[in-house]
Write an enzyme that holds these catalytic residues in place. Structure first.
Site, PDB file in Angstrom:
ATOM      1  N   LYS B  84       0.579  -1.309   0.378  1.00 26.07           N
ATOM      2  CA  LYS B  84      -0.156  -0.060   0.045  1.00 26.07           C
ATOM      3  C   LYS B  84       0.509   1.333   0.053  1.00 26.07           C
ATOM      4  O   LYS B  84       0.205   2.506  -0.300  1.00 26.07           O
ATOM      5  CB  LYS B  84      -0.894  -0.016   1.125  1.00 26.07           C
ATOM      6  CG  LYS B  84      -2.246  -1.017   0.824  1.00 26.07           C
ATOM      7  CD  LYS B  84      -3.155  -1.123   2.434  1.00 26.07           C
ATOM      8  CE  LYS B  84      -2.857  -1.254   3.952  1.00 26.07           C
ATOM      9  NZ  LYS B  84      -2.187  -3.078   3.652  1.00 26.07           N
ATOM     10  N   CYS B 175     -16.226  -2.932  12.845  1.00 23.72           N
ATOM     11  CA  CYS B 175     -15.202  -4.537  12.775  1.00 23.72           C
ATOM     12  C   CYS B 175     -14.734  -4.605  14.252  1.00 23.72           C
ATOM     13  O   CYS B 175     -14.259  -5.659  14.170  1.00 23.72           O
ATOM     14  CB  CYS B 175     -14.591  -3.884  12.501  1.00 23.72           C
ATOM     15  SG  CYS B 175     -13.757  -2.244  12.232  1.00 23.72           S
ATOM     16  N   MET B 348     -11.600 -10.163  11.919  1.00 23.24           N
ATOM     17  CA  MET B 348     -12.989  -9.327  12.145  1.00 23.24           C
ATOM     18  C   MET B 348     -13.730 -11.244  12.242  1.00 23.24           C
ATOM     19  O   MET B 348     -15.191 -11.511  12.363  1.00 23.24           O
ATOM     20  CB  MET B 348     -13.116  -9.242  10.998  1.00 23.24           C
ATOM     21  CG  MET B 348     -12.542  -7.592  10.591  1.00 23.24           C
ATOM     22  SD  MET B 348     -13.413  -6.880  11.358  1.00 23.24           S
ATOM     23  CE  MET B 348     -11.648  -6.265  11.058  1.00 23.24           C
ATOM     24  N   GLN B 386      -7.770  -0.232  11.184  1.00 18.83           N
ATOM     25  CA  GLN B 386      -8.350   1.408  10.816  1.00 18.83           C
ATOM     26  C   GLN B 386      -7.009   1.872  11.356  1.00 18.83           C
ATOM     27  O   GLN B 386      -7.011   1.557  13.283  1.00 18.83           O
ATOM     28  CB  GLN B 386      -9.418   1.534  11.123  1.00 18.83           C
ATOM     29  CG  GLN B 386     -10.787   0.696   9.556  1.00 18.83           C
ATOM     30  CD  GLN B 386     -11.733   1.845   9.671  1.00 18.83           C
ATOM     31  OE1 GLN B 386     -11.758   3.104   8.738  1.00 18.83           O
ATOM     32  NE2 GLN B 386     -12.810   1.590  10.311  1.00 18.83           N
TER      33      GLN B 386
END
Lengths: 102, 800
Positions: B84, B175, B348, B386
Site C-alpha cells: 500500500k 469491525c 473480523m 483501521q
C-alpha cells in the site's frame, strides 16, 4: 518510471531458485541475499500500477513467503499525473476493476 | 562511470531495503551519497492504510511528495512497509479528488459547486431545522476509524454537548465493537495489554479468524520472522474455516465449520483443565468466574470445569467438522498452554459474529487459564483494521455509548465529569446512548433521522445487507452531508459533499492497535479548496450556535476559535482532549503532548500520564508493575500485576462461562452453503499479472467467489464461470475461483468490489451481536449456481 526497493523473504532452500526467477523479470535487480532467505530487490516499472502487479506476482512465486516494501520513488509518475497525462487507477475499495477477459 | 540521477535513486532503493535486513548493499555502495539526492527532504508520519501504525517517511521534491520509505528500527514496522506504500502519490494527486463543496437540494438533481460559506450555512441550517422540528435524536454523525483523533473528538463534542445527541457512531462498530466488549467484560479495560514487541518474545501464536498475511502484512512479517528464526521452538496454530496465505507458516491449521469457533475455544479450555495445564497461581491471584444471567453470578473453578464438560474434544471435533480431530484440539491446547509465551491474534472472523463478544471472552479465558498474560511474549491481542479505530473512536468517544476517555455515557458520574470539563451545564449530554450503527441506519430508513453527517467512510457499501439501508439514505427527507476525499457509493446519495484534506495534508494523531499514538504534521497543501475536518466542524458549530441561538454550542468550539487550521487548531483540540479528558483515565495521555510526539519518532504508548514517562515511549505493557506507572499507582499489595481497568472495580479478570452459539443463519436445504466474506484492503494483490511475467497471470482484479473444488465439481462449475450467489436478501453474480481455500460447503467473497453485481454486502446478513451490536458479516447461508461461462467484465468507477 517508479523505482522501488523491496525485501523478499524466500524459503532458505528455495533462495537460489527465487533469485534466478526474480532476475528474469524485466526491470528487476537483485542487490544481495543472506542465509535467512532475505533478498534485496530493486524494481523499476512503467507505472506504480504496473509495479504493484509485478510485486503481487512475486508474492505468488513458489518459494516466496513474503515481500515487503522499503522504499518507493515515483517523481516521474507524479509529474505525469499532474500534467494530466495519466489518470491513476488504484484498487482501494473505491475503484478497482477494469476490462479483463478471464 | 558517472551515476545518473536514476542510478542514484535505484541505489537509494537498494540501500534502504538492505539496511532493514543488515545486508551489505553491494551494487548500491554509493548509496550514502545517493540518499541526499533522491529527494529534497524526508518528513515523518504514520501510514494510514491499516491499523498497524507503520512509521513512514514521505520524500519531498520541490515541495511535492514523490517518495515514501520505511525507517530501520521503527518500533511498529521495523522499517518494513506493505504494498500500500506504493499508493500514496496516486491518491494525493488523483484528478478525481474532491476539490470544491458540492450541493444539490434534491438527490435526483445534479450536484453544483458552491462556496464553503454557503456549504456550511446549508449544513448548519439543515441540522438546526431537524433539531428544532424533530428534536436532538433526529440528527446523527457517522464517522470512521480513519479520522484523526482530533476530528472524532471535536465532532462528538459538538454532537453530544452542542446538539444534545448521542447519535455518534462510526464504522469501527462494524469491525471491532466485539473486541471492545470482550476486553471490557474479561479484563475490565479496553485494548490489548501487550504490544507488537511481544511477538519477538513469543513461542506460540494462536491465530483465529484473521488472515493477517494479507490484512496486516507488516505484523505478519514479524511473526513469520519469529517462526523462521526459531522453527522448532516457535509454534503457529491457525484456526480458520478458510485456508489463507496466513496458513503458510502454520504448524497446524484447524479448519472448522463457520460458526463453531466458540465450541472449539471451550474445548481447548476443557483439555487444559483435564490435563492440568492451567496456571493455578495466576487464577487464584487475579481471576474470578462469572456466570452470565440477570443477575450475573459469581461461581468457582469447579463450576467452570463442570460447565466445560459438554466440550470434550471428541464431541467438539464432530461439531466443528472440517479437518478437526479430537487429537488436533488436544495438541493445540497443549501448545497454547505450555509455551513460554503465547500470543493470540484475531480480527473480523471473531468480531463479526452474532456472539462476537463471547468469542472474544473465550479467547481471553484461555489466556487467563494458562497465565499467558502480562509476561513477555504472552498476550491476547485483537488486531485492528483501521489506523485510528483505537485512538480516535474507542478512546475519543466515537461510539454512541462511550464518551472520550473510555467513559460509558450512561454512568452519571462520568458523564458529569465530561460536562464539567467542557464547561457545559450538567444534563447537557443525554444519559441514554444513541443509535448504534445498524439501528442508526434503520432509523434513517424509517425517516426518524432527518440530518446525518457521514465522515470519511462509505456505509452505502460497507453495511451488511446494504441495499436495505441505501433506500433510507436515498430518501429525500433525509439530509445527508458527506465529508470525503473521493466520490463514493455514499456521496452518490448525499445532498452536500465536502472535500477534505488527506493524510499529510493536515495535522493530527493516529492511535494504532498497540495503544500507540503517533503524530503526522501537515506537509503539503490539500488540492483545490479541500479543508481539514477540524476546521469544518468548528465553522459549522459556530453557524449552528447562531441558527439555534444556543450559546452552549458555541462554548463547545470557543477554545478553538481563530486558531490556524493546519497546526494550532488540531493541537488545541488534542491538548483539551489529553490534558483534561484523559487525565486520570486508563488511557491517560497527558504526557503525550504535540511537543513530545514531535520528539518521539515512534510516538507514545498509553498510559503516559507524565512527559517523563512519555519521553521513554510510554507503556509497553499495561498492568505490570515497574512498567506501567498506573499499575504502581493502584497497587495494594506485592503482586506483580495490577488490573486497575475502569470496568472492574474489584481489579480482577473475569472468566465468562459462555456456551457455544452457531451463526444467526445456518445453511439449510434451500440455502445449503455458508457464505463468508473477507476484507482485504490491498485488493490489488489479486490483480492480474502483466505480460512481462505471464506465468504469474492468475487472479483477476475484481471480486470473485471462492469455491471448494469438490463443491465446484459437484455443481459443474469451472474456473472463471459466472456464478450466482443467492441469499435471502438478494443475489450477486461473480466469476468463480476454484480453490481449496474455503472448506467444502462454504464459499468466500472479498467485499471491496463496488460493482452492483458483485457488491457482496448487498446480500450479507445484518443480524448483530446483542452485546456489541456488531453485525455478523462473516456468516450467512447462500446457494450457488452456474450462470454462464467466463464473461468479460466492465470497468466501474464512481464519478460525480
Amino acid at each position: 518510471m517508479p523505482v522501488a526497493g523491496f525485501v523478499v523473504n524466500a524459503r532458505r532452500e528455495d533462495l537460489k531458485a527465487v533469485v534466478d526467477k526474480l532476475q528474469e523479470i524485466k526491470g528487476a535487480e537483485v542487490h544481495g541475499t543472506d542465509d535467512k532467505g532475505h533478498i534485496v530487490l530493486v524494481l523499476e516499472g512503467d507505472s506504480g500500477e504496473e509495479m504493484e502487479k509485478v510485486a503481487a506476482g512475486i508474492t505468488r512465486m513458489d518459494g516466496v513467503i513474503s515481500l515487503h516494501l522499503a522504499y518507493f520513488h515515483a517523481e516521474d509518475e507524479v509529474e505525469k499525473i499532474e500534467r494530466g497525462e495519466i489518470k491513476p487507477r488504484f484498487s482501494f475499495g473505491r475503484q478497482h476493476e477494469k476490462s479483463c477477459v478471464l | 562511470m558517472a551515476m545518473t540521477r536514476r542510478d542514484f535513486i535505484k541505489a537509494s532503493a537498494a540501500a534502504s531495503a538492505a539496511l532493514l535486513v543488515g545486508i551489505n548493499p553491494g551494487k548500491a555502495k554509493t548509496a550514502q551519497a545517493a540518499t541526499t539526492q533522491d529527494v529534497d527532504k524526508w518528513v515523518r508520519g504514520v501510514c494510514r492504510f491499516c491499523g498497524v501504525g507503520c512509521r513512514v517517511e514521505l520524500g519531498l521534491k520541490d515541495g511535492r511528495p514523490v517518495a515514501l520509505r520505511g525507517v530501520s528500527g521503527s518500533k511498529t514496522n521495523l522499517g518494513f512497509l506493505c504494498m500500500k506504500g506504493m499508493l500514496f502519490h496516486r491518491i494525493m494527486y488523483h484528478p478525481d479528488r474532491l476539490k470544491k463543496p458540492l450541493y444539490r437540494e434534491r438527490k435526483d438533481q445534479p450536484f453544483k459547486e458552491i462556496s464553503w460559506e454557503e456549504a456550511l450555512d446549508i449544513a448548519a441550517a439543515k441540522f438546526a431545522q431537524a433539531v428544532k422540528e424533530h428534536g436532538p435524536e433526529s440528527v446523527a454523525y457517522y464517522g470512521s476509524g480513519q479520522c484523526l483523533t482530533e476530528e472524532t473528538y471535536i465532532f462528538q463534542k459538538v454532537m453530544r454537548a452542542g446538539l444534545r445527541s448521542n447519535n455518534v457512531e462510526g464504522n469501527p462498530r462494524l469491525c471491532m465493537a466485539s473486541a471492545v466488549g470482550g476486553y471490557l467484560t474479561s479484563f475490565g479495560a479496553d485494548e490489548p495489554i501487550g504490544a507488537y514487541e511481544d511477538i519477538e518474545k513469543a513461542y506460540c501464536f494462536f491465530i483465529i479468524g484473521s488472515n493477517m498475511a494479507e490484512a496486516h502484512p507488516v505484523i505478519f512479517r514479524r511473526l513469520m520472522r519469529r517462526k523462521l528464526d526459531k522453527p522448532q521452538e516457535v509454534k503457529v496454530i491457525n484456526a480458520d474455516p478458510r485456508v489463507s496465505p496466513t496458513s503458510r507458516i502454520a504448524d497446524m491449521h484447524l479448519q472448522f465449520t463457520p460458526g463453531t469457533d466458540l465450541a472449539l475455544l471451550n474445548s481447548m479450555a476443557y483439555v487444559i483443565i483435564e490435563e492440568k495445564l492451567y496456571d493455578e497461581e495466576f487464577i487464584k491471584n487475579y481471576c474470578k468466574f462469572k456466570k452470565p444471567g440477570k443477575p450475573v453470578t459469581d461461581v468457582g473453578f469447579e463450576d467452570y470445569k463442570a460447565y466445560l464438560a459438554d466440550y470434550t474434544p471428541e464431541r467438539t471435533a464432530s461439531l466443528c467438522g472440517g479437518n478437526i480431530t479430537a487429537e488436533n484440539i488436544r495438541q493445540a491446547a497443549r501448545m497454547f498452554a505450555t509455551s513460554r509465551g503465547t500470543m493470540s491474534f484475531w480480527c473480523m472472523g471473531i468480531n463479526q459474529r452474532i456472539r462476537g463478544v463471547w468469542a472474544n471472552n473465550l479467547i481471553h479465558n484461555l489466556h487467563m487459564l494458562t497465565g499467558q498474560l502480562c509476561k513477555p511474549g504472552a498476550d491476547s491481542f485483537s488486531l485492528t483494521g483501521q489506523p485510528n479505530a483505537c485512538g480516535g473512536v474507542r478512546e475519543g468517544g466515537g461510539l454512541c455509548h462511550i464518551l472520550p476517555g473510555h467513559r460509558p455515557v450512561k454512568i452519571d458520574k462520568l458523564r458529569h465529569q465530561v460536562e464539567d470539563l467542557w464547561g457545559v451545564p450538567r444534563g447537557r449530554i443525554p444519559k441514554k446512548p444513541g443509535y448504534h450503527t445498524v439501528a442508526m441506519f434503520s432509523a434513517v430508513n424509517e425517516g426518524k433521522i432527518k440530518a446525518i453527517w457521514i465522515n470519511c467512510t462509505s456505509p452505502a457499501q460497507s453495511l451488511p445487507n446494504c441495499d436495505k439501508y441505501r433506500k433510507g439514505m436515498a430518501r429525500e427527507d433525509v439530509f445527508m452531508v458527506v465529508t470525503e476525499i473521493f466520490p463514493t457509493k455514499t456521496t452518490e446519495l448525499a445532498n452536500l459533499v465536502l472535500p477534505t484534506a488527506f493524510h499529510f495534508e493536515k495535522t493530527g494523531v493516529y492511535g494504532c492497535t498497540e495503544r500507540r499514538s503517533q503524530l503526522t504534521v501537515k506537509t503539503v497543501d490539500a488540492p483545490g479548496e479541500a479543508k481539514p475536518e477540524v476546521w469544518i466542524v468548528r465553522e459549522w458549530a459556530l453557524k449552528l450556535a447562531e441558527k439555534l441561538n444556543d450559546p452552549v454550542i458555541k462554548k463547545c468550539v470557543e477554545p478553538f476559535v481563530g486558531l490556524d487550521e493546519d497546526f494550532d487548531l488540531p493541537k488545541a483540540i488534542w491538548d483539551e482532549y489529553t490534558q483534561k479528558i484523559t487525565a486520570g483515565r486508563d488511557n491517560d495521555l497527558r504526557g503525550a503532548t504535540y511537543e513530545v510526539l514531535m520528539q518521539m519518532a515512534d510516538g507514545v504508548q498509553w498510559p503516559a500520564p507524565t512527559k517523563e514517562h512519555a519521553l521513554k515511549g510510554g507503556t509497553y505493557k499495561k498492568f505490570v508493575r515497574g512498567i506501567d506507572p498506573l499499575a504502581d499507582k493502584h497497587a495494594k499489595d506485592d503482586k506483580p500485576y495490577v488490573f486497575y481497568g475502569p470496568a472492574h472495580k474489584d481489579a480482577k479478570l473475569y472468566f465468562w462461562l459462555r456456551p457455544y452459539k452457531g451463526a444467526a443463519e445456518e445453511p439449510d436445504s434451500e440455502y445449503p452453503f455458508f457464505l463468508s466474506t473477507g476484507r482485504i484492503i490491498d485488493h490489488w494483490h489479486t490483480t492480474s499479472m502483466t505480460g512481462r511475467i505471464p506465468e504469474l497471470m492468475r487472479a483477476n482484479p475484481y471480486a470473485y467467489v471462492e469455491i471448494n473444488p469438490k463443491d465446484a465439481a459437484r455443481l459443474g462449475i469451472k474456473p472463471g464461470d459466472m456464478v450466482e450467489v443467492t441469499t435471502r436478501r438478494g443475489k450477486c453474480v461473480l466469476p468463480a475461483k476454484i480453490y481449496v481455500g474455503p472448506m467444502e460447503g462454504m464459499v468466500f467473497v472479498y467485499w471491496h468490489d463496488m460493482h452492483e453485481d458483485r457488491m457482496i454486502n448487498r446480500v450479507t446478513k445484518d443480524a448483530f451481536d446483542p452485546g456489541s451490536k456488531e453485525p455478523e458479516f462473516k456468516i450467512c447461508a447462500c446457494r450457488i449456481s452456474r450462470v454462464s461461462g467466463p464473461k468479460q467484465l466492465r470497468p466501474f468507477i464512481v464519478q460525480m
